[in-house]
Every structure is written in structure tokens, then in C-alpha cells.
Design a protein around this motif. Structure first.
Motif, PDB file in Angstrom:
ATOM      1  N   LEU A 138      29.356  16.531   9.660  1.00  0.00           N
ATOM      2  CA  LEU A 138      29.607  16.238   8.233  1.00  0.00           C
ATOM      3  C   LEU A 138      29.836  14.528   7.818  1.00  0.00           C
ATOM      4  O   LEU A 138      29.223  14.250   6.845  1.00  0.00           O
ATOM      5  CB  LEU A 138      31.117  16.785   7.941  1.00  0.00           C
ATOM      6  N   ARG A 139      30.102  13.918   8.808  1.00  0.00           N
ATOM      7  CA  ARG A 139      30.407  12.352   8.365  1.00  0.00           C
ATOM      8  C   ARG A 139      28.939  11.754   8.600  1.00  0.00           C
ATOM      9  O   ARG A 139      28.636  11.202   7.736  1.00  0.00           O
ATOM     10  CB  ARG A 139      31.176  11.663   9.793  1.00  0.00           C
ATOM     11  N   VAL A 140      28.132  12.053   9.684  1.00  0.00           N
ATOM     12  CA  VAL A 140      26.668  11.725   9.848  1.00  0.00           C
ATOM     13  C   VAL A 140      25.944  11.879   8.562  1.00  0.00           C
ATOM     14  O   VAL A 140      25.157  11.147   7.933  1.00  0.00           O
ATOM     15  CB  VAL A 140      26.127  11.703  10.973  1.00  0.00           C
ATOM     16  N   TYR A 141      25.717  13.106   8.277  1.00  0.00           N
ATOM     17  CA  TYR A 141      24.781  13.610   7.210  1.00  0.00           C
ATOM     18  C   TYR A 141      25.361  13.242   5.731  1.00  0.00           C
ATOM     19  O   TYR A 141      24.628  12.962   4.773  1.00  0.00           O
ATOM     20  CB  TYR A 141      24.532  14.951   7.293  1.00  0.00           C
ATOM     21  N   TRP A 142      26.680  13.094   5.525  1.00  0.00           N
ATOM     22  CA  TRP A 142      27.171  12.661   4.345  1.00  0.00           C
ATOM     23  C   TRP A 142      26.892  11.118   4.230  1.00  0.00           C
ATOM     24  O   TRP A 142      26.217  10.840   2.987  1.00  0.00           O
ATOM     25  CB  TRP A 142      28.748  12.782   4.403  1.00  0.00           C
ATOM     26  N   ARG A 143      26.881  10.211   4.890  1.00  0.00           N
ATOM     27  CA  ARG A 143      26.482   9.024   4.837  1.00  0.00           C
ATOM     28  C   ARG A 143      25.008   8.783   4.851  1.00  0.00           C
ATOM     29  O   ARG A 143      24.476   7.887   4.257  1.00  0.00           O
ATOM     30  CB  ARG A 143      26.971   8.179   6.194  1.00  0.00           C
ATOM     31  N   LEU A 144      24.203   9.652   5.771  1.00  0.00           N
ATOM     32  CA  LEU A 144      22.765   9.664   5.482  1.00  0.00           C
ATOM     33  C   LEU A 144      22.245   9.875   3.654  1.00  0.00           C
ATOM     34  O   LEU A 144      21.779   9.174   3.473  1.00  0.00           O
ATOM     35  CB  LEU A 144      22.058  10.833   6.138  1.00  0.00           C
ATOM     36  N   PHE A 145      23.134  11.263   3.302  1.00  0.00           N
ATOM     37  CA  PHE A 145      22.892  11.380   1.961  1.00  0.00           C
ATOM     38  C   PHE A 145      23.102  10.465   0.873  1.00  0.00           C
ATOM     39  O   PHE A 145      22.276  10.158  -0.132  1.00  0.00           O
ATOM     40  CB  PHE A 145      23.396  12.728   1.554  1.00  0.00           C
ATOM     41  N   ALA A 146      24.234   9.736   1.134  1.00  0.00           N
ATOM     42  CA  ALA A 146      24.812   8.553   0.402  1.00  0.00           C
ATOM     43  C   ALA A 146      23.521   7.463   0.361  1.00  0.00           C
ATOM     44  O   ALA A 146      23.523   6.823  -0.641  1.00  0.00           O
ATOM     45  CB  ALA A 146      26.071   8.013   0.683  1.00  0.00           C
ATOM     46  N   TRP A 147      23.433   7.494   1.647  1.00  0.00           N
ATOM     47  CA  TRP A 147      22.287   5.987   1.839  1.00  0.00           C
ATOM     48  C   TRP A 147      21.043   6.429   0.959  1.00  0.00           C
ATOM     49  O   TRP A 147      20.456   5.559   0.432  1.00  0.00           O
ATOM     50  CB  TRP A 147      22.035   5.871   3.319  1.00  0.00           C
ATOM     51  N   LEU A 148      20.528   7.679   1.241  1.00  0.00           N
ATOM     52  CA  LEU A 148      19.329   7.910   0.276  1.00  0.00           C
ATOM     53  C   LEU A 148      19.439   7.576  -1.283  1.00  0.00           C
ATOM     54  O   LEU A 148      18.290   7.470  -1.574  1.00  0.00           O
ATOM     55  CB  LEU A 148      18.912   9.489   0.632  1.00  0.00           C
ATOM     56  N   VAL A 149      20.563   7.769  -1.737  1.00  0.00           N
ATOM     57  CA  VAL A 149      20.737   7.639  -3.225  1.00  0.00           C
ATOM     58  C   VAL A 149      21.297   6.225  -3.462  1.00  0.00           C
ATOM     59  O   VAL A 149      21.852   5.979  -4.634  1.00  0.00           O
ATOM     60  CB  VAL A 149      21.326   8.696  -3.840  1.00  0.00           C
ATOM     61  N   GLY A 150      21.304   5.336  -2.697  1.00  0.00           N
ATOM     62  CA  GLY A 150      21.701   3.880  -2.913  1.00  0.00           C
ATOM     63  C   GLY A 150      23.059   3.474  -2.298  1.00  0.00           C
ATOM     64  O   GLY A 150      23.526   2.256  -2.453  1.00  0.00           O
ATOM     65  N   GLY A 151      23.587   4.294  -1.660  1.00  0.00           N
ATOM     66  CA  GLY A 151      24.863   4.006  -0.826  1.00  0.00           C
ATOM     67  C   GLY A 151      26.164   4.645  -1.088  1.00  0.00           C
ATOM     68  O   GLY A 151      27.424   4.733  -0.511  1.00  0.00           O
ATOM     69  N   GLN A 152      26.342   5.236  -2.466  1.00  0.00           N
ATOM     70  CA  GLN A 152      27.501   5.711  -2.970  1.00  0.00           C
ATOM     71  C   GLN A 152      27.335   7.321  -3.482  1.00  0.00           C
ATOM     72  O   GLN A 152      26.398   7.665  -4.093  1.00  0.00           O
ATOM     73  CB  GLN A 152      27.878   4.951  -4.426  1.00  0.00           C
ATOM     74  N   LEU A 153      27.946   8.098  -2.799  1.00  0.00           N
ATOM     75  CA  LEU A 153      27.990   9.510  -3.072  1.00  0.00           C
ATOM     76  C   LEU A 153      29.303  10.111  -2.862  1.00  0.00           C
ATOM     77  O   LEU A 153      29.709  10.712  -1.605  1.00  0.00           O
ATOM     78  CB  LEU A 153      26.998  10.106  -2.154  1.00  0.00           C
ATOM     79  N   PRO A 154      30.198  10.182  -3.945  1.00  0.00           N
ATOM     80  CA  PRO A 154      31.824  10.672  -3.791  1.00  0.00           C
ATOM     81  C   PRO A 154      31.586  12.204  -3.328  1.00  0.00           C
ATOM     82  O   PRO A 154      30.739  12.852  -3.827  1.00  0.00           O
ATOM     83  CB  PRO A 154      32.207  10.355  -5.088  1.00  0.00           C
ATOM     84  N   VAL A 155      32.339  12.383  -2.464  1.00  0.00           N
ATOM     85  CA  VAL A 155      32.632  13.957  -2.106  1.00  0.00           C
ATOM     86  C   VAL A 155      33.823  14.406  -2.924  1.00  0.00           C
ATOM     87  O   VAL A 155      34.716  13.826  -3.137  1.00  0.00           O
ATOM     88  CB  VAL A 155      33.056  13.913  -0.635  1.00  0.00           C
ATOM     89  N   VAL A 156      33.758  15.542  -3.369  1.00  0.00           N
ATOM     90  CA  VAL A 156      34.672  16.513  -4.087  1.00  0.00           C
ATOM     91  C   VAL A 156      35.897  16.717  -3.058  1.00  0.00           C
ATOM     92  O   VAL A 156      37.025  16.706  -3.250  1.00  0.00           O
ATOM     93  CB  VAL A 156      34.507  17.434  -4.889  1.00  0.00           C
ATOM     94  N   ARG A 157      35.164  17.422  -1.925  1.00  0.00           N
ATOM     95  CA  ARG A 157      36.178  17.671  -0.950  1.00  0.00           C
ATOM     96  C   ARG A 157      35.628  18.117   0.421  1.00  0.00           C
ATOM     97  O   ARG A 157      34.265  18.429   0.238  1.00  0.00           O
ATOM     98  CB  ARG A 157      37.111  18.994  -1.321  1.00  0.00           C
ATOM     99  N   PHE A 158      36.362  18.191   1.283  1.00  0.00           N
ATOM    100  CA  PHE A 158      35.602  18.620   2.920  1.00  0.00           C
ATOM    101  C   PHE A 158      36.385  19.851   3.280  1.00  0.00           C
ATOM    102  O   PHE A 158      37.353  19.986   3.060  1.00  0.00           O
ATOM    103  CB  PHE A 158      35.919  17.268   3.811  1.00  0.00           C
ATOM    104  N   ASP A 159      35.679  20.965   3.444  1.00  0.00           N
ATOM    105  CA  ASP A 159      36.172  22.004   4.186  1.00  0.00           C
ATOM    106  C   ASP A 159      35.917  22.171   5.693  1.00  0.00           C
ATOM    107  O   ASP A 159      35.005  21.631   6.323  1.00  0.00           O
ATOM    108  CB  ASP A 159      35.357  23.192   3.687  1.00  0.00           C
TER     109      ASP A 159
END
Length: 327
Positions: A138-159
């Protein structure tokens, strides 16, 4: 960060009978810390441990899946993502490559009302029983997805598909969104429109990203918001270690405004100052023979005893324990 996060990275190897304690020492983590509940480590030590684990064992999933992921596998997934036009398309491509590499786990794009997310779908019950794998993916792929779009990708929640762990108080910087435990699947959720963000990375950006992946994907961001500005100011001005009033003046805000903004980010001036001093102290203890009296002065303490009390409060250990580990 808590010592538990370092031990978690070793969980895959330890399940296979490999202790891995020597890798902790290579990352500058004192052996005494392993047996000290609440012991703290510097964030860069965690990144160093991740890098060392991958290099020593040639496995980017750290032994947590039944088949290793050789070095270069993650870069292959990132390259698939940068060729996409939108984040949603990038996630699908990354998930496809991930599925070609692994049988135990797949990444699935899901939707619930106005939210869209990425779910971990396990196909191996033994692998799924390791909560540290859920944390890592979860941590690695969230940061990867955020990087792809410029570095910022807020998460609504983690399950999380496991019970709340005893060290979950340390989740805040790693998973900065509301958490739900004991869920059917581990997942991360975003506002639906976020997945239509354009991918804005190219091959040159990919090379820079891959040059320091552990820092990019594991460590909490330090450059965002008021907390990042305060931390940067303290780094630039050390060993002066300005107080709250002087820091607020340097950032051209009132003391009350600075305190309010930091509180909104879940932090405080003293917490940021102590966090940075702790990291500097651990680094200096491992990389030099600086006397404790001199280190105390460098960190802005009135005397050695005050520094030692603070260090014990930060890490749960005496400063000498870290120094002995270096030797």
C-alpha cells in the motif's frame, strides 16, 4: 519512526529462517533497539535498510511473496505507468505487469460510490497472513501513483485486512488518512476524479526516481506544507536551532498562525525540532566519534545531561547504546 517498521521489513526473510540482524547493523540500527519497545530510528535508516535488503537478496518484495521480484521488476512497472495518459490507465498497466510477475497477489482497480481505489487481492492465504506485506504494498504503490501525477495524491482512507497492530500509532506519517482495520481487503481509496489526472513523467524523471526509490516511496514527505517549511528552516540554520518566535518571523507569519497551521497538519514546532535533532544525533553517533558534550552543544542543549535525557526520551535508549553499535 518506531523500530517496529524496521523489523517489519525483515519479516519475509525471518519467515524463511533468515535472521537479518546484520542488515540492521549495516543500516546503523543498534542491536539493543530490537529489544526496546518504543525505540526510535531515523527515517533515513529505514530507507538504508530497504536498499540493503534489496541489494543483498536481489528481491524487491523482501521475501514476502513466494517468488522473488528481481531488481528491475519495479522499474518495469514504473515504465509501463509513465506511458499512460491518465492515472487510471497507468494503474491498470502497472497492475497488469505486477500480475505477470507474481502469482500470490494482484492489484485491482475498484469503485464504491464516488470513490475509486486499488485493492490487494490475495491468491495465497499464507502470504496474505503477513500484515507487513499489506503495509509495504500500500505504501509503495500509493507513493508511485502520487509520483506519476506530480507528487501529490491525497488518500481518502486506507483499509487494512488485519487487526489494528500495537504499533499503529506510528502509521500517521506513513498512511496519512483515516484507517479501517479488520476489513475484507486491504485497499487505498481516492476521490474518483483524481484517477483522471494526467501522467506527467518521462524517461528522464524515471531515471531520477529509480536512483533513490527507498527514499521516494518509503519515507514520509518532508517538503509539503508548513511542516516542511519549518523543517527546512531548521535544517538550514542548524546549529543555531532558532526558537518558535524566530522561526515564525523567518517564515513571515505570526506565532499563533504558525502554531495553528502546524496543528492542522498534526504536528508542532517542538515535535519537528525534536524529530530533526533526533535524526542528526543518530547519524552523528553512527558516523563520527564526536564527544557527547560537543554533540549536545551542536543540537542546542545546555549540557550533556539534558541531551542524554532527551535522547532516551526520543529513542527509548541511551546515546551510548547507539555508539557501541557503531563500534
Amino acid at each position: 519512526m518506531g523500530i517496529e517498521f524496521a523489523l517489519n521489513l525483515l519479516s519475509g526473510l525471518r519467515r524463511r529462517g533468515i535472521d537479518g540482524s546484520e542488515l540492521l547493523l549495516e543500516a546503523g540500527i543498534a542491536p539493543e533497539a530490537l529489544h526496546q519497545p518504543g525505540a526510535r530510528i531515523a527515517t533515513l535508516q529505514l530507507a538504508t535498510l530497504l536498499r540493503t535488503l534489496i541489494e543483498r537478496h536481489d528481491d524487491e518484495v523482501l521475501g514476502m511473496l513466494s517468488r522473488p521480484s528481481k531488481r528491475g521488476s519495479f522499474a518495469l512497472q514504473v515504465r509501463a505507468g509513465i506511458g499512460a495518459s491518465t492515472l487510471a490507465q497507468a494503474i491498470r498497466r502497472i497492475a497488469h505487469v505486477f500480475g505477470l510477475l507474481h502469482d500470490d497477489l494482484s492489484l485491482e482497480l475498484i469503485q464504491d460510490a464516488g470513490l475509486k481505489g486499488v485493492r490487494l487481492q490475495f491468491h495465497n492465504a499464507e502470504v496474505a497472513a503477513n500484515p507487513h506485506l499489506h503495509e509495504l504494498v500500500l505504501r509503495v504503490y500509493w507513493r508511485l501513483f502520487a509520483w506519476l501525477v506530480g507528487g501529490q495524491l491525497p488518500v481518502v482512507r486506507f483499509d487494512f485486512a488485519y487487526g489494528r497492530p500495537p504499533y499503529s500509532d506510528g502509521y500517521g506519517p506513513i498512511f496519512p488518512a483515516p484507517w479501517r482495520f479488520d476489513m475484507p481487503h486491504s485497499a487505498m481509496w481516492f476521490e474518483g476524479e483524481r484517477l483522471q489526472l494526467p501522467v506527467c513523467r518521462d524517461e528522464a524523471a524515471l531515471r531520477r526516481f529509480m536512483a533513490d526509490v527507498p527514499v521516494q516511496v518509503i519515507l514520509p514527505r518532508r517538503d509539503a506544507g508548513t511542516s516542511g517549511r519549518v523543517r527546512s528552516h531548521l535544517q538550514r540554520t542548524q546549529p543555531l536551532w532558532p526558537d518558535l518566535d524566530r522561526t515564525a518571523a523567518a517564515l513571515h507569519v505570526s506565532v499563533s498562525t504558525l502554531q495553528r497551521r502546524l496543528a492542522a497538519e498534526g504536528s508542532s514546532f517542538q515535535a519537528l525540532k525534536d524529530q530533526l535533532r533526533r535524526e542528526v544525533a543518530i547519524y552523528r553517533l553512527h558516523t563520527s566519534d564526536v564527544p557527547l558534550s560537543k554533540l549536545a552543544a551542536e543540537l542546542g542543549f545546555s549540557d550533556t545531561a539534558a541531551f542524554q535525557r532527551a535522547f532516551k526520551g526520543w529513542t527509548g535508549m541511551a546515546a551510548g547504546g547507539y555508539r557501541r553499535a557503531k563500534g
